[in-house]
Design an enzyme around this catalytic site. Structure first.
Site, short mmCIF file in Angstrom:
data_model
loop_
_atom_site.label_atom_id
_atom_site.label_comp_id
_atom_site.label_asym_id
_atom_site.label_seq_id
_atom_site.Cartn_x
_atom_site.Cartn_y
_atom_site.Cartn_z
CE LYS A 1 -4.25 1.24 0.05
NZ LYS A 1 -5.47 0.23 -0.79
N GLY B 1 -21.02 6.63 1.91
CA GLY B 1 -20.14 7.13 0.90
C GLY B 1 -20.64 6.83 -0.46
N GLY C 1 -18.60 7.69 -3.40
CA GLY C 1 -17.62 7.89 -4.34
C GLY C 1 -17.46 6.99 -5.33
CG ASN C 2 -14.05 6.99 -7.52
OD1 ASN C 2 -14.40 7.61 -8.77
ND2 ASN C 2 -12.91 7.13 -7.12
CB VAL C 3 -16.85 1.78 -4.97
CG1 VAL C 3 -17.28 0.45 -4.87
CG2 VAL C 3 -15.22 1.73 -5.03
P1 NAD Z 1 -13.92 7.74 -2.95
O1 NAD Z 1 -12.87 8.71 -2.42
O2 NAD Z 1 -14.33 7.99 -4.59
O3 NAD Z 1 -15.42 7.87 -2.15
C1 NAD Z 1 -15.26 7.70 -0.85
C2 NAD Z 1 -16.62 8.67 -0.62
O4 NAD Z 1 -16.83 8.80 0.98
C3 NAD Z 1 -16.36 10.31 -0.83
O5 NAD Z 1 -17.57 10.57 -1.86
C4 NAD Z 1 -16.54 11.01 0.49
O6 NAD Z 1 -16.97 12.06 0.39
C5 NAD Z 1 -17.35 10.03 1.35
N1 NAD Z 1 -17.13 9.96 2.57
C6 NAD Z 1 -16.09 10.02 3.49
N2 NAD Z 1 -16.44 10.29 4.82
C7 NAD Z 1 -17.79 9.95 4.83
C8 NAD Z 1 -18.76 9.70 6.05
N3 NAD Z 1 -18.39 9.95 7.16
N4 NAD Z 1 -20.07 9.57 5.57
C9 NAD Z 1 -20.41 9.63 4.41
N5 NAD Z 1 -19.63 9.60 3.36
C10 NAD Z 1 -18.31 9.71 3.52
O7 NAD Z 1 -13.18 6.00 -2.88
P2 NAD Z 1 -13.53 4.86 -3.54
O8 NAD Z 1 -12.71 4.69 -4.71
O9 NAD Z 1 -15.20 5.05 -3.73
O10 NAD Z 1 -13.50 3.72 -2.41
C11 NAD Z 1 -14.30 3.54 -1.24
C12 NAD Z 1 -13.75 2.67 -0.18
O11 NAD Z 1 -13.57 1.37 -1.07
C13 NAD Z 1 -12.37 2.81 0.08
O12 NAD Z 1 -12.34 2.44 1.56
C14 NAD Z 1 -11.49 2.22 -0.95
O13 NAD Z 1 -10.25 2.13 -0.04
C15 NAD Z 1 -12.23 1.04 -1.11
N6 NAD Z 1 -11.81 0.30 -2.21
C16 NAD Z 1 -11.99 0.99 -3.45
C17 NAD Z 1 -11.69 0.39 -4.61
C18 NAD Z 1 -11.73 0.94 -5.83
O14 NAD Z 1 -11.78 0.48 -7.08
N7 NAD Z 1 -11.81 2.43 -5.93
C19 NAD Z 1 -11.11 -1.03 -4.46
C20 NAD Z 1 -11.01 -1.57 -3.43
C21 NAD Z 1 -11.51 -0.83 -2.29
#
Ligand code: NAD
Length: 439
Positions: free
Chosen positions: A127, A231, A233-235
């Site tokens: 990481k 949350g 975000g992307n996922v």
């Molecule tokens: P991201 O940064 O795009 O999305 C995270 C979202 O959570 C953001 O929109 C943020 O505003 C929101 N957030 C933060 N704190 C919050 C709270 N207290 N209440 C509500 N919303 C809140 O990240 P992502 O890429 O969507 O990843 C999300 C999670 O999944 C992370 O933990 C990441 O490590 C994990 N993950 C992602 C991937 C991937 O393909 N992107 C793969 C494996 C694991």
């Protein structure tokens, strides 16, 4: 003098520079169980990690560099490279102190070892973190590009023992900057031969695991269920259409970003989606009456404060390291009768999608699609069921069962390259990487 783990990331970077160390490392020697620091500053951290931090799980190495132009603290955590080069995304985040940076990096990299092993990938676990201070403001576009290019050079200097990718705080444009200065990065843009943003795949994998868990619990399908999604975000945002397509009765989604909330309201007007505003650290959504809770923001949200409040029967979401303390909090969920799908079981598709970019692409890629195949023993559906069945049969928590299965697989050494990344680390030590010219 303040102990190094109590310093903020910027203060630690200053301490490194004051000691004449732009770079530093901690490397573990398994035969003597010694954790060696490249300098007294790092040895102090090493002694503390060995004596006081259970998150240190014989991690092979940790590397640190202060960005020459950005001044930012760049880190790479290499947990276990038996199955291949350490692979795991780059997080850019604000931390109070070095203790939280180190604990986050240790936990996330160990989670990647388990995730990669359980997904059958020939990769180890790693990481990256670009650690900023909580008081720091968001980087301006040019400074951001500089920081990510510097991170790429830092990764190049590690000679391939760690491969980076996307994670929280790092966007596709940032990956493009990293790719300008290293080949050891995945999730690069399709125009440059990469697989692009993996988040929609991660979302699909998480929903597949949800279906497997509901099947195991004999609760049918997602149809008719209420899901609380923390949350978007992307996922998280990519999970919403998948759950709606499957007939979810109601989705309650919370995010701290007003931009994201507005986009969701525009996209899903008329759909059974309720969008709520949240604040950093706000965990109210976890107490929401619902069938399924899907944490899709940050880690550590399942803890002694939140677990007693959870009303869902199933917790299954993509956020990494949801349990603040895997043993304690996994057992607490089990005790409350809540089925929990560990994150590294359900969120594998992000890494599955991007980690084999160098092998090219075929239509309907079987190396990717098979992970969604309900009949394949290595797929997400059967793996999720196997974890939950083992937990039931062994009367242990799902997280303990998943650790057991993953740790057995992680012991297998790469069939062609052996434990080569460990040799890369040894070469870096012999060649005095820490004294190397930083561009
Ligand atoms: P991201 O940064 O795009 O999305 C995270 C979202 O959570 C953001 O929109 C943020 O505003 C929101 N957030 C933060 N704190 C919050 C709270 N207290 N209440 C509500 N919303 C809140 O990240 P992502 O890429 O969507 O990843 C999300 C999670 O999944 C992370 O933990 C990441 O490590 C994990 N993950 C992602 C991937 C991937 O393909 N992107 C793969 C494996 C694991």
């Amino acid at each position: 003098m303040t102990r190094p783990q109590q310093l903020s990331p910027a203060q630690f970077a200053d301490r490194m520079l004051a000691a004449g160390q732009r770079r530093g490392y901690l490397v573990y020697e398994p035969s003597t169980r010694a954790l060696c620091g490249s300098h007294s500053l790092f040895q102090e951290l090493a002694d503390w990690l060995l004596d006081e931090v259970p998150d240190f799980q014989a991690h092979e190495a940790m590397f640190f560099e202060v960005g020459p132009e950005s001044g930012l603290l760049m880190t790479a955590f290499v947990h276990d490279t038996n199955r291949g080069q350490a692979q795991g995304g780059l997080r850019r985040w604000a931390y109070t102190d070095m203790e939280s940076v180190l604990k986050d990096g240790l936990r996330l990299s160990a989670g990647m070892t388990r995730k990669n092993a359980l997904a059958g990938l020939w990769w180890g676990g790693g990481k990256g973190i670009i650690a900023q201070d909580e008081s720091s403001s968001e980087l301006a576009p040019e400074a951001r590009a500089v920081a990510y290019r510097e991170y790429g050079s830092f990764v190049s200097s590690l000679r391939g023992c760690y491969l980076t990718a996307e994670d929280v705080g790092t966007r596709p444009g940032d990956i493009a900057e990293i790719f300008r200065s290293t080949r050891f990065v995945t999730c690069i843009a399709p125009e440059a031969g990469g697989s692009g943003n993996p988040s929609s795949m991660t979302a699909a994998g998480t929903v597949c695991a949800m279906e497997a868990a509901l099947d195991f619990m004999q609760l049918g399908s997602i149809a008719g269920k209420t899901i609380a999604l923390q949350g978007t975000g992307n996922v998280g945002s990519a999970m919403i259409p998948l759950m709606l397509e499957r007939g979810a009765e109601r989705i309650i989604a919370a995010d701290i970003s007003s931009e994201r909330r507005t986009a969701l309201l525009d996209t899903y007007a008329g759909e059974p989606l309720e969008v709520r505003s949240s604040r950093p650290g706000d965990l109210d959504l976890l107490a929401e009456p619902c069938d399924i809770l899907a944490p899709a923001a940050l880690g550590g949200v399942l803890n002694p404060k939140t677990i007693p409040q959870i009303q869902a029967k199933l917790v299954c979401g993509p956020a990494n390291n949801q349990l603040l303390d895997a043993g304690r909090d996994g057992a607490a969920l089990e005790k409350r009768g809540i089925t929990f799908v560990p994150d590294f079981v359900c969120n594998r598709m992000g890494i599955v999608y991007c980690c084999n970019e160098q092998y090219g692409y075929v239509n309907g890629d079987p190396m990717i699609d098979r992970h969604f195949d309900r009949a394949w023993s290595g797929g997400i559906f059967k793996t999720t069921r196997r974890v939950l069945e083992l937990a039931r049969a062994s009367d242990c928590s799902a997280v303990d069962a998943a650790h057991h299965l993953a740790d057995e697989l992680a012991k297998r050494t790469h069939p062609i390259w052996g434990h080569r990344a460990r040799k890369i680390i040894e070469s870096l030590v012999v060649d005095r990487w820490e004294r190397g010219k930083v561009r």
